[in-house]
Motif scaffolding. Structure first.
Motif, PDB file in Angstrom:
ATOM      1  N   ALA A   9     -30.022  60.147 -14.962  1.00  0.00           N
ATOM      2  CA  ALA A   9     -29.849  61.605 -15.019  1.00  0.00           C
ATOM      3  C   ALA A   9     -28.518  61.891 -15.713  1.00  0.00           C
ATOM      4  CB  ALA A   9     -29.824  62.169 -13.608  1.00  0.00           C
ATOM      5  N   PRO A  10     -28.366  63.091 -16.296  1.00  0.00           N
ATOM      6  CA  PRO A  10     -27.058  63.427 -16.879  1.00  0.00           C
ATOM      7  C   PRO A  10     -26.008  63.436 -15.779  1.00  0.00           C
ATOM      8  CG  PRO A  10     -28.755  65.005 -17.525  1.00  0.00           C
ATOM      9  CD  PRO A  10     -29.365  64.135 -16.469  1.00  0.00           C
ATOM     10  N   PHE A  11     -24.787  63.038 -16.119  1.00  0.00           N
ATOM     11  CA  PHE A  11     -23.687  62.989 -15.151  1.00  0.00           C
ATOM     12  C   PHE A  11     -22.566  63.876 -15.690  1.00  0.00           C
ATOM     13  CE2 PHE A  11     -19.693  60.868 -13.681  1.00  0.00           C
ATOM     14  CZ  PHE A  11     -19.862  61.071 -12.316  1.00  0.00           C
ATOM     15  N   ALA A  12     -22.284  64.939 -14.936  1.00  0.00           N
ATOM     16  CA  ALA A  12     -21.334  65.934 -15.447  1.00  0.00           C
ATOM     17  C   ALA A  12     -19.914  65.674 -14.962  1.00  0.00           C
ATOM     18  CB  ALA A  12     -21.788  67.328 -15.018  1.00  0.00           C
ATOM     19  N   GLY A  13     -19.691  64.539 -14.304  1.00  0.00           N
ATOM     20  CA  GLY A  13     -18.400  64.333 -13.619  1.00  0.00           C
ATOM     21  C   GLY A  13     -17.272  63.760 -14.440  1.00  0.00           C
ATOM     22  N   THR A  14     -17.410  63.655 -15.765  1.00  0.00           N
ATOM     23  CA  THR A  14     -16.278  63.097 -16.531  1.00  0.00           C
ATOM     24  C   THR A  14     -15.385  64.223 -17.052  1.00  0.00           C
ATOM     25  OG1 THR A  14     -17.606  63.088 -18.537  1.00  0.00           O
ATOM     26  CG2 THR A  14     -17.494  61.023 -17.338  1.00  0.00           C
ATOM     27  N   LYS A  15     -14.051  64.006 -16.964  1.00  0.00           N
ATOM     28  CA  LYS A  15     -13.095  64.975 -17.549  1.00  0.00           C
ATOM     29  C   LYS A  15     -12.301  64.223 -18.592  1.00  0.00           C
ATOM     30  CE  LYS A  15     -12.151  67.884 -13.560  1.00  0.00           C
ATOM     31  NZ  LYS A  15     -12.100  66.963 -12.423  1.00  0.00           N
ATOM     32  N   LYS A  16     -12.149  64.845 -19.771  1.00  0.00           N
ATOM     33  CA  LYS A  16     -11.418  64.155 -20.841  1.00  0.00           C
ATOM     34  C   LYS A  16     -10.174  64.942 -21.189  1.00  0.00           C
ATOM     35  CE  LYS A  16     -11.843  61.386 -24.839  1.00  0.00           C
ATOM     36  NZ  LYS A  16     -11.157  62.095 -25.902  1.00  0.00           N
ATOM     37  N   SER A  17      -9.076  64.247 -21.279  1.00  0.00           N
ATOM     38  CA  SER A  17      -7.846  64.906 -21.702  1.00  0.00           C
ATOM     39  C   SER A  17      -7.110  63.924 -22.603  1.00  0.00           C
ATOM     40  CB  SER A  17      -7.032  65.249 -20.459  1.00  0.00           C
ATOM     41  OG  SER A  17      -5.721  65.496 -20.821  1.00  0.00           O
ATOM     42  N   GLY A  18      -6.981  64.262 -23.874  1.00  0.00           N
ATOM     43  CA  GLY A  18      -6.374  63.338 -24.840  1.00  0.00           C
ATOM     44  C   GLY A  18      -7.184  62.066 -24.925  1.00  0.00           C
ATOM     45  N   GLU A  19      -6.505  60.943 -24.629  1.00  0.00           N
ATOM     46  CA  GLU A  19      -7.207  59.651 -24.700  1.00  0.00           C
ATOM     47  C   GLU A  19      -7.678  59.197 -23.321  1.00  0.00           C
ATOM     48  OE1 GLU A  19      -4.246  57.143 -26.439  1.00  0.00           O
ATOM     49  OE2 GLU A  19      -4.839  57.668 -28.472  1.00  0.00           O
ATOM     50  N   SER A  20      -7.545  60.085 -22.334  1.00  0.00           N
ATOM     51  CA  SER A  20      -7.839  59.707 -20.958  1.00  0.00           C
ATOM     52  C   SER A  20      -9.135  60.341 -20.454  1.00  0.00           C
ATOM     53  CB  SER A  20      -6.716  60.235 -20.072  1.00  0.00           C
ATOM     54  OG  SER A  20      -6.042  59.205 -19.479  1.00  0.00           O
ATOM     55  N   ILE A  75     -19.156  53.023 -22.662  1.00  0.00           N
ATOM     56  CA  ILE A  75     -18.520  52.287 -21.558  1.00  0.00           C
ATOM     57  C   ILE A  75     -19.492  52.287 -20.387  1.00  0.00           C
ATOM     58  CG2 ILE A  75     -16.421  52.101 -20.137  1.00  0.00           C
ATOM     59  CD1 ILE A  75     -15.540  54.536 -22.216  1.00  0.00           C
ATOM     60  N   SER A  76     -19.902  51.096 -19.975  1.00  0.00           N
ATOM     61  CA  SER A  76     -20.821  51.024 -18.828  1.00  0.00           C
ATOM     62  C   SER A  76     -20.021  50.599 -17.602  1.00  0.00           C
ATOM     63  CB  SER A  76     -21.968  50.058 -19.096  1.00  0.00           C
ATOM     64  OG  SER A  76     -21.542  48.917 -19.798  1.00  0.00           O
ATOM     65  N   VAL A  77     -20.034  51.442 -16.578  1.00  0.00           N
ATOM     66  CA  VAL A  77     -19.240  51.203 -15.371  1.00  0.00           C
ATOM     67  C   VAL A  77     -20.189  51.095 -14.176  1.00  0.00           C
ATOM     68  CG1 VAL A  77     -17.408  52.107 -13.879  1.00  0.00           C
ATOM     69  CG2 VAL A  77     -17.364  52.614 -16.332  1.00  0.00           C
ATOM     70  N   VAL A  78     -19.973  50.063 -13.359  1.00  0.00           N
ATOM     71  CA  VAL A  78     -20.799  49.880 -12.165  1.00  0.00           C
ATOM     72  C   VAL A  78     -19.890  49.944 -10.938  1.00  0.00           C
ATOM     73  CG1 VAL A  78     -22.457  48.374 -10.983  1.00  0.00           C
ATOM     74  CG2 VAL A  78     -22.257  48.278 -13.483  1.00  0.00           C
ATOM     75  N   GLN A  96     -15.442  55.865  -6.308  1.00  0.00           N
ATOM     76  CA  GLN A  96     -14.171  55.341  -6.824  1.00  0.00           C
ATOM     77  C   GLN A  96     -13.626  56.286  -7.879  1.00  0.00           C
ATOM     78  OE1 GLN A  96     -12.812  52.601  -5.547  1.00  0.00           O
ATOM     79  NE2 GLN A  96     -14.590  51.951  -4.345  1.00  0.00           N
ATOM     80  N   ASP A  97     -12.390  56.764  -7.623  1.00  0.00           N
ATOM     81  CA  ASP A  97     -11.707  57.529  -8.674  1.00  0.00           C
ATOM     82  C   ASP A  97     -11.288  56.552  -9.758  1.00  0.00           C
ATOM     83  OD1 ASP A  97     -11.664  60.216  -7.679  1.00  0.00           O
ATOM     84  OD2 ASP A  97     -10.370  59.458  -6.076  1.00  0.00           O
ATOM     85  N   LEU A  98     -11.624  56.884 -10.982  1.00  0.00           N
ATOM     86  CA  LEU A  98     -11.342  55.949 -12.079  1.00  0.00           C
ATOM     87  C   LEU A  98     -10.689  56.683 -13.235  1.00  0.00           C
ATOM     88  CD1 LEU A  98     -11.735  53.171 -13.566  1.00  0.00           C
ATOM     89  CD2 LEU A  98     -14.022  53.982 -14.204  1.00  0.00           C
ATOM     90  N   GLN A  99      -9.646  56.077 -13.780  1.00  0.00           N
ATOM     91  CA  GLN A  99      -9.053  56.616 -15.009  1.00  0.00           C
ATOM     92  C   GLN A  99      -9.268  55.590 -16.124  1.00  0.00           C
ATOM     93  OE1 GLN A  99      -4.972  58.047 -14.751  1.00  0.00           O
ATOM     94  NE2 GLN A  99      -4.652  57.450 -16.892  1.00  0.00           N
ATOM     95  N   ILE A 100      -9.786  56.095 -17.241  1.00  0.00           N
ATOM     96  CA  ILE A 100     -10.033  55.200 -18.384  1.00  0.00           C
ATOM     97  C   ILE A 100      -9.173  55.691 -19.544  1.00  0.00           C
ATOM     98  CG2 ILE A 100     -11.788  54.269 -19.950  1.00  0.00           C
ATOM     99  CD1 ILE A 100     -13.927  55.090 -17.930  1.00  0.00           C
ATOM    100  N   ASP A 101      -8.373  54.809 -20.119  1.00  0.00           N
ATOM    101  CA  ASP A 101      -7.554  55.186 -21.272  1.00  0.00           C
ATOM    102  C   ASP A 101      -7.966  54.345 -22.464  1.00  0.00           C
ATOM    103  OD1 ASP A 101      -5.518  57.096 -20.125  1.00  0.00           O
ATOM    104  OD2 ASP A 101      -5.415  55.418 -18.718  1.00  0.00           O
ATOM    105  N   ILE A 102      -8.487  54.997 -23.487  1.00  0.00           N
ATOM    106  CA  ILE A 102      -8.889  54.247 -24.680  1.00  0.00           C
ATOM    107  C   ILE A 102      -8.156  54.829 -25.884  1.00  0.00           C
ATOM    108  CG2 ILE A 102     -10.807  53.444 -26.095  1.00  0.00           C
ATOM    109  CD1 ILE A 102     -12.545  53.435 -23.750  1.00  0.00           C
ATOM    110  N   ALA A 103      -7.352  53.981 -26.491  1.00  0.00           N
ATOM    111  CA  ALA A 103      -6.498  54.435 -27.599  1.00  0.00           C
ATOM    112  C   ALA A 103      -7.338  54.982 -28.753  1.00  0.00           C
ATOM    113  CB  ALA A 103      -5.647  53.263 -28.079  1.00  0.00           C
ATOM    114  N   ILE A 120      -9.036  51.550 -16.207  1.00  0.00           N
ATOM    115  CA  ILE A 120      -9.476  50.745 -17.349  1.00  0.00           C
ATOM    116  C   ILE A 120      -8.589  51.127 -18.523  1.00  0.00           C
ATOM    117  CG2 ILE A 120     -11.314  50.475 -19.067  1.00  0.00           C
ATOM    118  CD1 ILE A 120     -13.343  50.821 -16.810  1.00  0.00           C
ATOM    119  N   VAL A 121      -8.048  50.116 -19.198  1.00  0.00           N
ATOM    120  CA  VAL A 121      -7.264  50.378 -20.403  1.00  0.00           C
ATOM    121  C   VAL A 121      -7.904  49.580 -21.528  1.00  0.00           C
ATOM    122  CG1 VAL A 121      -4.992  50.226 -21.486  1.00  0.00           C
ATOM    123  CG2 VAL A 121      -5.170  50.694 -19.042  1.00  0.00           C
ATOM    124  N   ALA A 122      -8.079  50.228 -22.687  1.00  0.00           N
ATOM    125  CA  ALA A 122      -8.688  49.514 -23.814  1.00  0.00           C
ATOM    126  C   ALA A 122      -8.133  50.042 -25.115  1.00  0.00           C
ATOM    127  CB  ALA A 122     -10.202  49.696 -23.795  1.00  0.00           C
TER     128      ALA A 122
END
Ligand code: AHR
Length: 513
Positions: free
Chosen positions: A485-496, A435-438, A446-453, A24-26
């Motif tokens: 439930a809380p979801f601990a699986g997001t990793k953030k690095s910079g804008e990604s 961001i709501s992802v289904v 699904q491995d997902l990378q989200i980049d938001i400027a 996802i790019v936004a």
């Protein structure tokens, strides 16, 4: 030259494989319109146990209530901030005579609810009770008038009864019935499904009727009506075009659209909780068809209204399955599984992404009917997985849409496929991004990378709704089997942000300071 071409080809292939398959790019700089809170509206009809045996308890009931309106239901709906409530139908609206539902209850005439089980409607829940409910919920009423079997005068008088703040026959009657001040109801439906249960009309005939009924549904004082024309049945683009062509744009706030997700066929819709992957897939396919419907009806509207003054109000939608075994077929009581939560979340993503034109929607129906938020069994009450989606998604109400570019793998079954992921995003008034992802794929995460400027400084957190099986649902014995439930699986690095979106799940990601 040959070596140069080989090098270019190799680099392109490497670049393609280096890109994550799901991405996802936004850029919030390109934020668009506000997502109207009215996309998160609901619908309650005099049908089965939505009103009676749902919101409205018997006289003298021991279930906690205020003026017979059930406290636990009101509390649950307040929590998800429902912005509007459509009533009294549905098909019921075009047989309903509002005058029978006011005044002393003991003197109210009874009627047969011909559409829904042929039961006797005693009119004990009428205009005053509905507006009392709306006040308790802190929600805006959306009343649907009777075009099919009513008269222009009847509709006109109902508006006067509700909204006129002065001396007049209808305002005086309202005061006599105990409500001094007008309610100032704004949302006004001019009939329901007038191509079917609302009068079996042609589009051309209805367009003319709309003009008559709408003319005499007056604005009183500052209560400016937002009139909604009874719109098309799913892919009937001719209906939308006829209304756009024949009704002056300033006579309509919106045009409605009705579309239901049917897992199998209208004759045999399929069970709400006992189904295999074929039926899961076909239900998801039917749900995602909303994207095409909304795009094509909007395109028709664009031809006549490029400034998008008229809203598309999808004021009935949701999954429609067979009723629960042993229940009255006319009452449309169905359970609600994880599949339904994925349907609600995907559909709301579609509406958010089309919120330049879709400015209202109403899920059918709030309590005990079709894709309900709440089920009751006498004093017991449970919140369905669909309720929890509305809870998670309330952050999108009145937030600014962030357009997304989404690349997704497919969910493949046999020879057919669907996009595995869908999503929408918004920025709220505090600058937080949601961001709501289904992931509708029932097997593959699904491995997902989200980049938001511009989001370097924000921290990511997330919540998830999922379960082991797509047929899982809440029961009166285990009412909290499915909840966010809380979801601990997001990793953030910079804008990604990177995450693995679990199979058959909805993940709501928040980026905040
Ligand atoms: O929501 C149930 C029914 O579905 C409504 O009464 C009608 O408008 C639609 O066909």
């Amino acid at each position: 030259m040959k070596h140069f071409l080989t090098l270019i080809l190799t680099l392109s292939v490497v670049a393609l494989f280096a890109q994550p398959a799901n991405r996802i790019v936004a850029n919030p700089e390109y934020s668009k319109n506000i997502i109207s809170k009215h996309i998160y509206g609901h619908f309650s009809e005099h049908l089965g146990h939505c009103i009676y045996g749902g919101y409205f308890v018997d006289e003298g009931s021991t279930i906690p209530n205020t003026r017979r309106i059930r406290t636990d239901i009101v509390d649950a709906l307040k929590k998800i901030k429902i912005p509007n409530l459509r009533w009294p139908g549905g098909c019921f609206a075009d047989e309903y005579h509002w005058n029978d539902g006011i005044g002393l209850r003991s003197e109210r005439p009874k009627m047969v609810n011909t559409n829904w089980g042929g039961v006797t409607e005693d009119n004990s829940f009428g205009t005053h009770e509905f507006l009392d409910l709306c006040e308790m919920l802190g929600t805006e009423p959306y009343i649907c008038g009777n075009v099919g079997s009513g008269t222009v005068a009847e509709m006109s008088k109902w508006v006067e009864y509700l909204n006129f703040d002065g001396v007049s026959p209808m305002a005086d009657l309202r005061k006599k019935n105990g409500h001094d001040k007008p309610w100032k109801v704004r949302f006004w439906g001019v009939g329901n499904e007038n191509w079917g249960c609302g009068g079996s009309m042609t589009a051309e005939f209805y367009a003319d009727q709309y003009r008559r009924y709408a003319t005499y549904a007056r604005n009183y004082g500052d209560a400016k009506l937002m009139k909604i024309a009874g719109g098309a049945n799913s892919g009937d683009y001719h209906w939308t075009e006829t209304l756009m062509k024949n009704v002056p744009l300033n006579m309509m706030w919106g045009i409605s659209l009705h579309y239901y997700t049917i897992p199998k066929t209208w004759a045999s819709k399929g069970s709400a909780t006992a189904f295999g992957e074929d039926e899961y897939f076909s239900a998801m396919k039917s749900c995602l068809h909303m994207e095409e419907l909304v795009s094509r009806h909007s395109a028709v509207m664009d031809q006549y209204d490029p400034e998008k003054r008229v809203a598309l109000a999808v004021d009935e939608w949701g999954i429609w399955t067979d009723v629960e075994p042993g229940t009255n077929p006319g009452f449309l009581f169905q359970q609600n599984s994880l599949r339904d939560a994925l349907i609600a979340a995907s559909t709301l993503n579609i509406f958010n992404n089309h919120s330049d034109r879709v400015r209202m929607s109403n899920l059918a129906q709030t309590v005990n009917v079709l894709q309900a938020l709440i089920l009751t069994d006498k004093e017991k009450m449970l919140l369905t997985p669909t309720y929890h989606i509305y809870d998670l998604y309330q952050v999108h109400q009145e937030a600014t849409l962030i357009p997304l570019v989404l690349r997704t793998k497919d969910y493949v079954l046999g020879n057919d496929k669907l996009p595995a992921l869908n999503a929408s995003a918004s920025r709220d008034k505090d600058g937080n991004i949601h961001i709501s992802v289904v992931n509708i794929d029932p097997t593959n995460a699904q491995d997902l990378q989200i980049d938001i400027a511009g989001t370097q400084a924000l921290k990511a957190s997330a919540q998830i709704l999922t379960s082991e099986k797509y047929t899982d649902h809440n029961t009166f014995e285990k009412p909290n089997a499915l909840k966010p439930a809380p979801f601990a699986g997001t990793k953030k690095s910079g804008e990604s942000i990177s995450l693995k979106v679990p199979a058959k799940s909805v993940v709501m990601i928040t980026l905040a300071k």
